[in-house]
Design an enzyme around this catalytic site. Sequence first.
Site, PDB file in Angstrom:
ATOM      1  N   LYS A  79       0.844  -1.200   0.000  1.00 33.23           N
ATOM      2  CA  LYS A  79       0.000   0.000   0.000  1.00 33.23           C
ATOM      3  C   LYS A  79       0.879   1.250   0.000  1.00 33.23           C
ATOM      4  O   LYS A  79       1.911   1.290   0.677  1.00 33.23           O
ATOM      5  CB  LYS A  79      -0.915  -0.022   1.237  1.00 33.23           C
ATOM      6  CG  LYS A  79      -1.943   1.104   1.276  1.00 33.23           C
ATOM      7  CD  LYS A  79      -2.880   0.971   2.479  1.00 33.23           C
ATOM      8  CE  LYS A  79      -3.908   2.096   2.503  1.00 33.23           C
ATOM      9  NZ  LYS A  79      -4.860   1.970   3.622  1.00 33.23           N
ATOM     10  N   SER A 159      -9.945   2.365   2.730  1.00 32.18           N
ATOM     11  CA  SER A 159      -9.002   3.033   1.852  1.00 32.18           C
ATOM     12  C   SER A 159      -8.050   2.087   1.126  1.00 32.18           C
ATOM     13  O   SER A 159      -7.381   2.482   0.174  1.00 32.18           O
ATOM     14  CB  SER A 159      -8.185   4.042   2.666  1.00 32.18           C
ATOM     15  OG  SER A 159      -7.362   3.371   3.615  1.00 32.18           O
ATOM     16  N   SER A 183     -10.561   0.174   6.982  1.00 32.16           N
ATOM     17  CA  SER A 183      -9.908   0.247   5.674  1.00 32.16           C
ATOM     18  C   SER A 183      -9.220  -1.031   5.208  1.00 32.16           C
ATOM     19  O   SER A 183      -8.726  -1.089   4.090  1.00 32.16           O
ATOM     20  CB  SER A 183      -8.891   1.397   5.654  1.00 32.16           C
ATOM     21  OG  SER A 183      -9.552   2.628   5.640  1.00 32.16           O
TER      22      SER A 183
END
Length: 496
Positions: A79, A159, A183
């Site tokens: 990420k 997210s 998330s």
Amino acid sequence: MTDLTTLTIAQARYALTKREFKATELTEAYLKAIELANPTLNTYVAITAEQAMKMATESDSRLARGQGGILEGIPLGIKDLFATQGVHTQACSYILDGFKPPYESTVTANLWRDGAIMLGKLNMDEFAMGSSNETSYYGPVINPWRKKGSNEKLVPGGSSGGSAAAVAAQLCAGATATDTGGSIRQPAAFTGTVGIKPTYGRCSRWGVIAFASSLDQAGPIGRNVRDCAILLKSMASFDEKDSTSVNLPVPDYENYIGQSIKGMEIGVPKEYYLEGMASEIVELWQKGINCLKEAGAKIIDISLPHTKYALPAYYIVAPAEASSNLARYDGVRFGLRVPGKDAIEMYENTRSAGFGDEVKRRILIGTYVLSSGYYDAYYLQAQKVRTLVKRDFDQCFASGIDAILTPATPTPAFGIADEKIKNDTVAMYLNDIFTVPVNMAGLPGISVPSGLSSTGLPLGLQLIGKPFAEEVIFQIAHIIEQAIGTFSTEKWWTQQ
């Protein structure tokens, strides 16, 4: 030959140790898959092909000597919130344009120590603020799943949308992610993958770009429960560089996969039965309850009376912390700089151009609730609510409950630029209604695929555990996975 990208981490790890194929071959297979899929799905914002092949070659050398780590030769996606030394790290924000950190996050350093390979950096909501991966400076991620008979583009959740979509589309063997209010778990539920938010303090936050420091926690997304257990064992560690890191031994989570849950007490909170909740979500929940009953667990009705206040309190606490954390982005030392006639104007111009709308909204909310005259009315009250939310969970676990079962999300994935949700900020925030209480209490929570909606989209269940008892929720999640199975989507993007 089998498409190597279809192998789970456990399968690939076994095959690599048996020298059935090389780490370079596995890495090449993923890089080709990314090259084919990324123009459509937009999961990666930076592809580190050269570095990946170098790491794979080194893995092959170690494997040949019988010296491989627990993730030796396994290609992962990272990420864009994790600092990766000398590699693009921007939290998918324009304000960090061109930033390449001179240091490595503790979590990624742990993965490289254990032999994992970096394929690239994954798309995400800007600064991890979002529930649909539509706030990224690099554009939205497209969910690899589609409704039956439809070509509508769907969100992967957020997210960590890039992480979940890349795992679901087999563009990495597994991925790192972060969870501040859901998330990891919400995108995992939207994409038919497994995601765990560990207990606050289990994984180091050092080198992870901060959103809300008292809520942020790193964790993995994988194709199944076992893969997540393997990844978390590597990611978790005590770290003196993180003052909130907890010095406890990290169990070998994989050893708990397949163990009996007979006699365990599973709580089902009445407050999670929301008014107007879709019948298929209620049915999914009941299916999970039945699975656990059949495996010998006792189902106990419980109450978490302050749960209903967790979401509004979260949307005070998290923006307040964000407004403080994001004050460091001013264009002076790194990232974007937009000139002005003096320093103040330069700060204003840089932040105006560099931050997206959702980030600006949360900074404004956070600054407001921390401002003179409003601090006691909002922020202090929200922190008191947080204490009550945590107390509810503490009392529940003290009564003998081993874990709590809830839905992961109130709906399946929705459309990109869905007008109803896009124009209603509260509707977007409500996506996190089942996940936020876990962050507020600092507990571990896992999302496990549990079926498909009437339109053929994945749905997930959430298991919430006691602090630092991730092994228990892995154990229970695996029972659900064994009973219900895993889910994958057709690779429609390869036919375009």
